[in-house]
Write an enzyme that holds these catalytic residues in place. Structure first.
Site, mmCIF file in Angstrom:
data_model
loop_
_atom_site.group_PDB
_atom_site.id
_atom_site.type_symbol
_atom_site.label_atom_id
_atom_site.label_comp_id
_atom_site.label_asym_id
_atom_site.label_seq_id
_atom_site.Cartn_x
_atom_site.Cartn_y
_atom_site.Cartn_z
ATOM 1 N N PRO A 51 0.746 -1.229 0.010
ATOM 2 C CA PRO A 51 0.030 0.037 -0.044
ATOM 3 C C PRO A 51 0.896 1.211 -0.134
ATOM 4 O O PRO A 51 0.955 2.045 1.080
ATOM 5 C CB PRO A 51 -0.759 -0.216 1.469
ATOM 6 C CG PRO A 51 -0.046 -1.020 2.276
ATOM 7 C CD PRO A 51 0.777 -1.966 1.128
ATOM 8 N N CYS A 52 1.625 1.441 -0.971
ATOM 9 C CA CYS A 52 2.195 2.601 -1.247
ATOM 10 C C CYS A 52 1.519 3.959 -0.925
ATOM 11 O O CYS A 52 2.113 4.852 -1.071
ATOM 12 C CB CYS A 52 3.161 2.441 -2.641
ATOM 13 S SG CYS A 52 2.232 2.458 -3.849
#
Length: 99
Positions: A51-52
DNA sequence: ATTAAGGCATGAA
DNA sequence: GTTCATGCCTTAA
């Protein structure tokens, strides 16, 4: 192990509704430069596991370049997760993930 | 094995 | 709020 993997590990451990800054991630991974973290997230992002979009700069704003499709998507996702956005900015005091 | 180049956020004034 | 300067890691040949 490449530091990039470490970065992804940390990012993967970020709980929903919480965010981190590049500097923090860099410290956790042992990287001496926060910019490297940004490069990793932009280069080899694993949309399915990394989940950048929960990583923002130290001002609480999303960084340039989003691997998923755009900064707007990232912002929307964060809001969707419960991260309060105030004028394109996040309250790090509230949403910053601490450990 | 080495060299070269690229690309990004942080901190301070 | 803005501007300036910096270092670092990955990939490729």
């Amino acid at each position: 192990m490449e530091l990039s993997e470490k970065v992804y590990r940390i990012v993967r451990q970020i709980p929903e509704g919480r965010v981190l800054t590049y500097g923090d991630v860099a410290r956790m991974t042992g990287i001496r430069s926060p910019r490297v973290v940004g490069i990793f997230l932009h280069r080899n992002p694993d949309p399915a596991k990394t989940p950048c979009h929960r990583v923002v700069n130290h001002i609480g704003k999303v960084s340039s370049g989003y691997a998923f499709g755009g900064a707007e998507v990232q912002k929307k996702k964060l809001i969707d997760e419960g991260v309060p956005f105030v004028k394109d900015r996040v309250n790090l005091r509230v949403s910053l993930w601490i450990r």
